[in-house]
Design a protein around this motif. Structure first.
Motif, PDB file in Angstrom:
ATOM      1  N   HIS A 108       0.824  -1.199   0.000  1.00 39.89           N
ATOM      2  CA  HIS A 108       0.000   0.000   0.000  1.00 39.89           C
ATOM      3  C   HIS A 108       0.860   1.252   0.000  1.00 39.89           C
ATOM      4  O   HIS A 108       0.673   2.106  -0.867  1.00 39.89           O
ATOM      5  CB  HIS A 108      -1.073   0.077   1.077  1.00 39.89           C
ATOM      6  CG  HIS A 108      -1.895   1.295   0.802  1.00 39.89           C
ATOM      7  ND1 HIS A 108      -2.932   1.298  -0.094  1.00 39.89           N
ATOM      8  CD2 HIS A 108      -1.707   2.592   1.144  1.00 39.89           C
ATOM      9  CE1 HIS A 108      -3.369   2.529  -0.253  1.00 39.89           C
ATOM     10  NE2 HIS A 108      -2.645   3.332   0.488  1.00 39.89           N
ATOM     11  N   HIS A 110      -7.016  -2.533   4.025  1.00 37.07           N
ATOM     12  CA  HIS A 110      -8.179  -2.327   3.157  1.00 37.07           C
ATOM     13  C   HIS A 110      -8.109  -3.216   1.911  1.00 37.07           C
ATOM     14  O   HIS A 110      -9.060  -3.248   1.136  1.00 37.07           O
ATOM     15  CB  HIS A 110      -8.370  -0.844   2.801  1.00 37.07           C
ATOM     16  CG  HIS A 110      -7.277  -0.241   1.983  1.00 37.07           C
ATOM     17  ND1 HIS A 110      -7.043   1.107   1.958  1.00 37.07           N
ATOM     18  CD2 HIS A 110      -6.357  -0.778   1.167  1.00 37.07           C
ATOM     19  CE1 HIS A 110      -6.030   1.356   1.153  1.00 37.07           C
ATOM     20  NE2 HIS A 110      -5.601   0.229   0.663  1.00 37.07           N
ATOM     21  N   HIS A 111      -7.010  -3.920   1.741  1.00 34.87           N
ATOM     22  CA  HIS A 111      -6.946  -4.889   0.648  1.00 34.87           C
ATOM     23  C   HIS A 111      -7.493  -6.244   1.078  1.00 34.87           C
ATOM     24  O   HIS A 111      -7.496  -7.186   0.306  1.00 34.87           O
ATOM     25  CB  HIS A 111      -5.501  -5.071   0.177  1.00 34.87           C
ATOM     26  CG  HIS A 111      -4.918  -3.811  -0.376  1.00 34.87           C
ATOM     27  ND1 HIS A 111      -4.949  -3.508  -1.715  1.00 34.87           N
ATOM     28  CD2 HIS A 111      -4.339  -2.751   0.226  1.00 34.87           C
ATOM     29  CE1 HIS A 111      -4.401  -2.324  -1.910  1.00 34.87           C
ATOM     30  NE2 HIS A 111      -4.017  -1.841  -0.753  1.00 34.87           N
TER      31      HIS A 111
HETATM   32 CU   LIG Z   1      -3.971   0.078  -0.512  1.00 32.98          CU
END
Ligand SMILES: [Cu+2]
Ligand SMILES: [Cu+2]
Lengths: 332, 557
Positions: free
Chosen positions: B263, B312-313
């Motif tokens: 990220h 959030h993945h």
């Molecule tokens: Cu991300």
């Protein structure tokens, strides 16, 4: 090449097809989650349209209005302030408020999606390369997901090899299948019909063919289906049972019955052949050899193939293995 | 910001060199390039290598899109498709976008914008490049042996069990990580130590701020992916059991490690793009940037917050609801400074005098696509909606709008903006504008239909698909080939300009940052005398006058 192209556009009758949707963007909705997810999606969609068009509108207005005449004129921008507290606070606070609202709504929906009701029909789903298998409370195993309409269903998900993800677009839900742990999802179907079930987490060669069917039955239909299928399996001739296992247990993804080589050798004409193995030894294909190949594939790896066949030890009953043997015998 | 009243036009003129040869001609022979310590030559070698990798990654992309024109097998097999998909991702992320703006454009421009003679550690800089080449060779080794088919994410246990050459690919990425860390260290030190007298932190060009923020993430995050990939390799060779459930390991742990780097890596890719766009919009609007401090500091804030959102993945990975909630909330927080940056760029155009040359066309294209990329990110950070959209083409479309649309568009803008500085020659402006428009159209036609595909439930990384998805896939493929044509055209006129292009002025666009006070191409030592800075980076457009003779700006005496 040309024949390939033609073949590929022909639709395979066994593939599930999404029923037509009444929503512009989303697929047909067939679970109680859909109203929340679609509502929030639509809100986000229109919010985005308004936001993007406002930004683009202002930007293109500026581009047209303040377009410089030519380089020669050496014009410069007007001496306006490059800072404006009121404006900057406004455009920070408004998105912040929207974000808080969206977050809260998404959170509520997610908690609902992840919290299965206590009283639910429990079905086990097992992901394996490249097949879903669903085990029903009475022990029946099927490659299709059958559920009753208007009843809570909880799916307990497992994987025997790599990651997969059980995805049912019509129900607006998905959950990864993780080897070595259980995950789950639940839903309450609202419409009867047939809907596609996908694998959404990359799992290798035939990831994109790991498609199953979810069948939602009208009230009463689920029990009727279950009775019928159990009776049919009991009375099935061995060859047919073998063919069913071949279709259902994933053998199909690696073994052809028409002589072509997939991941593993074809079953056509297999019976009675003499097999040479990676270690140089050899054997004739008979009942014992097939049984052993299914339960302990690593012990006799056919020459020229990777040792990629999973073991089915304990997963197939004697009756089912006998069926497979009869089926292979029938493939002359 | 500093008052413009104190600026005298001569502060904006070219700083005379000692009539030495420019950096391109200073030394001759192939060795003088391979072992050069000059940041400009290293940057140029990076640029050529990155562009070659871009062509390779693009080739895989076209293979993928061509195959998807029809459902079912047409051009390539299942396995070849999975390999093309993996290499497309790995090459584009590790070899193109991550080094693209910082190591290629930044290497040349950063010292110039600081009025410096080189980066702080020229030898380390050369080593970064050599490591990049070594990493790329490992990728090619994987390609030749039996290309990895894990997807660029290397998720276990697939990556520890597939028979393809995962180890060379993972080891390549491991080495590239070092290259990236060294560049980061070098840039941080350069910004701290080599600023010229008078250039305070708030007189740094926004491109420098962006590179600085990026460098911080590179140094902090990249070691994590290095260790993760090393563990993956060890797991594959000796079956260590960190990730393998059969040995008591946890495959989800790998995802945590992977996204803890990847990220932030998204910001390694996009923050430099913010820097480039800030430069271009100010110069081509002939107006000081709106909200300089906000843009500068929000890059740092985004860089730091970016470390706290990796989960959030993983909303559908089985991660707990509480963890998901926290990751979702922080993700929304990052959205706000990002939105404000867009408002700032648009506001900069207000009452400016806007020139629509190619770099500006790319900057406008950036604003267009990045807005869509950002807004669709909101869909994905909303947990309940993400459960439906996760691992579908919606995600593919979203990150291509951000990575391809954001990072590559801005890279193209920067390339066209600084090309005359790099090479000393101009490209064909007409062809360049046509190229920019083709790229813009191609981008939207390729990726917009993918949002609809994903919404309708089309999963990603699919070689085959249900017939109901066919039309949107075909549209997307047509878009991809339009993009391809746009890039081929770009390659043609850029290559042609190297020999045939008209000589470029020192300051063709009227920029006020220091690189424009250097000859085009810059002399070997950039600036004979270190410039003194008494103004903000975007002060003084009114003191520049366009000289038709040289097709460039000179001080208005
Ligand atoms: Cu991300
Ligand atoms: Cu899969």
């Amino acid at each position: 090449m040309i024949s390939n192209l033609l073949a590929s556009t022909a639709t395979d009758a066994s593939l599930p097809k999404s029923p037509p949707s009444n929503d512009t963007w989303m697929p047909i909705d067939a679970s109680t989650f859909a109203s929340h997810v679609d509502g929030l999606y639509d809100f986000l969609f229109w919010l985005s349209v308004v936001a993007a068009l406002s930004i683009y509108g202002v930007m293109f207005y500026f581009i047209v209005k303040y377009r410089a005449k030519s380089r020669e004129a050496s014009e410069v921008g007007d001496d306006v302030s490059h800072h404006n507290t009121a404006l900057e606070i406004t455009w920070s606070v408004i998105p912040l408020l929207f974000c808080v609202g969206i977050f809260v709504s998404g959170f509520k929906g997610y908690v609902d999606l992840r919290t299965a009701p206590r009283e639910a029909l429990e079905i086990h789903a097992q992901g394996q390369k490249w097949k879903w298998l669903f085990t029903y409370p009475n022990g029946h195993v099927d490659s299709e997901l059958h559920v009753p309409v208007d009843q809570d269903v909880r799916i307990i998900i497992q994987s025997v090899d790599v990651l997969h993800s059980l995805f049912i677009p019509a129900f607006r839900t998905k959950m990864d299948a993780v080897p070595g742990r259980y995950t789950d999802l639940w839903f309450r179907a609202t419409k009867s019909g047939e809907f596609p079930v996908f694998c959404a987490e990359y799992c290798g060669t035939s990831h994109s063919d790991m498609i199953a069917k979810a069948v939602v039955h009208e009230p009463g239909g689920y029990d009727a289906w279950m009775e019928e299928i159990v009776a049919r399996l009991d009375n099935m001739p061995p060859v047919e049972l073998g063919k069913l296992m071949y279709d259902q247990q994933g053998c199909k993804t690696c073994h052809s019955v028409d002589g072509s080589t997939l991941v593993g050798p074809s079953w056509q004409g297999l019976w009675g052949k003499t097999r040479t193995f990676a270690d140089g030894s050899s054997a004739v294909v008979d009942e014992n050899y097939i049984r052993n190949s299914i339960n302990d594939p690593m012990s006799q790896v056919v020459q020229g193939f990777a040792p990629s066949m999973p073991t089915y030890q304990g997963k197939l009953s004697d009756k089912q293995i006998n069926g497979i043997i009869e089926y292979i015998k029938s493939l002359k | 910001m500093s008052s413009t009243a104190t600026i005298s036009p001569s502060d904006l003129g070219v700083i005379p060199s000692k009539a030495e040869e420019n950096y391109l001609k200073h030394d001759k022979g192939i060795l003088s390039w391979i072992f050069t310590l000059d940041h400009k030559r290293i940057g140029l070698m990076y640029l050529v290598s990155v562009l070659a990798s871009f062509a390779l990654g693009g080739f895989f992309a076209l293979a993928i899109r061509a195959e998807l024109f029809f459902p079912g097998p047409t051009l390539i097999t299942h396995d070849q498709y999975n390999q093309a998909m993996t290499l497309h991702g790995a090459v584009m992320v590790f070899l193109v976008i991550i080094p693209g703006i910082p190591a290629a454009l930044g290497n040349i421009i950063l010292p110039l914008q600081l009025g410096a003679k080189d980066v702080a550690f020229p030898r380390l800089n050369l080593m970064s490049y050599h490591l990049w080449v070594l990493g790329a060779l490992f990728f090619i080794a994987s390609l030749v042996i039996s290309a990895a088919d894990t997807g660029w994410t290397f998720y276990v246990p697939y990556s520890t069990t597939t028979p393809t050459a995962v180890i060379p690919a993972a080891f390549g990425a491991f080495i590239l990580g070092f290259s990236s860390i060294f560049t980061g260290l070098n840039f941080i030190t350069t910004v701290h130590k080599l600023r010229p007298p008078g250039m305070t932190w708030f007189r740094l060009p926004l491109f420098v701020w962006a590179l600085y923020s990026t460098a911080v993430i590179q140094v902090l995050a990249t070691p994590v992916i290095g260790i993760t990939l090393l563990m993956l390799i060890v797991e594959r060779i000796v079956g260590l059991g960190i990730f393998d459930p059969a040995l008591g390991g946890d495959p989800v742990l790998f995802q945590h490690f992977f996204w803890f780097y990847s990220h932030p890596a998204v910001y390694i890719m996009i923050v430099p793009a913010f820097g480039v766009v800030s430069e271009i919009i100010a110069v081509f609007s002939r107006k000081e940037i709106f909200g300089y401090k906000f843009i500068a500091l929000s890059s740092v804030a985004i860089a730091l917050l970016g470390f706290l959102v990796w989960g959030h993945h993983m909303f559908t990975s089985g991660q707990s609801v509480l963890a998901g909630t926290i990751f979702s909330a922080i993700t929304f927080l990052i959205a706000i400074p990002t939105a404000i940056k867009i408002f700032n760029w648009v506001s900069t155009m207000y009452r400016g005098r806007i020139h629509l040359d190619t770099p500006m066309l790319y900057a406008i294209a950036f604003l267009w696509v990045f807005t869509i990329g950002g807004l669709t990110g909101i869909f994905l950070s909303t947990m309940s909606v993400d459960v439906h959209l996760h691992d579908t083409y919606f995600v593919v479309a979203h990150f291509h709008y951000v990575m391809m649309g954001g990072a590559i568009t801005s890279f193209m803008g920067g390339l066209h903006y600084w090309w005359p500085k790099f090479i000393g020659r101009m490209y064909n402006e007409k062809l360049a504008r046509i190229g920019a428009i083709l790229v813009f159209i191609g981008l939207n036609v390729t990726f917009f239909p993918q949002f609809l595909l994903g919404t309708r439930g089309m999963p990603r990384r699919y070689y085959n698909y249900l017939p109901e998805f066919q039309e949107l896939h075909q549209l997307s493929t047509i878009g991809a080939f339009t993009l391809g044509i746009g890039f081929v055209l770009t390659a043609i006129y850029l290559i042609q300009s190297v020999r045939k292009g008209p000589k470029a002025a020192a300051n063709p666009w009227g920029g006020t940052t220091l690189e424009w006070q250097c000859e085009s191409p810059p002399p070997y030592y950039n600036f004979h005398d270190t410039p003194e800075v008494n103004r903000g980076p975007y002060d003084g457009y009114q003191h520049l006058k366009f000289d038709k003779e040289i097709q460039g700006y000179v001080p208005a005496e």
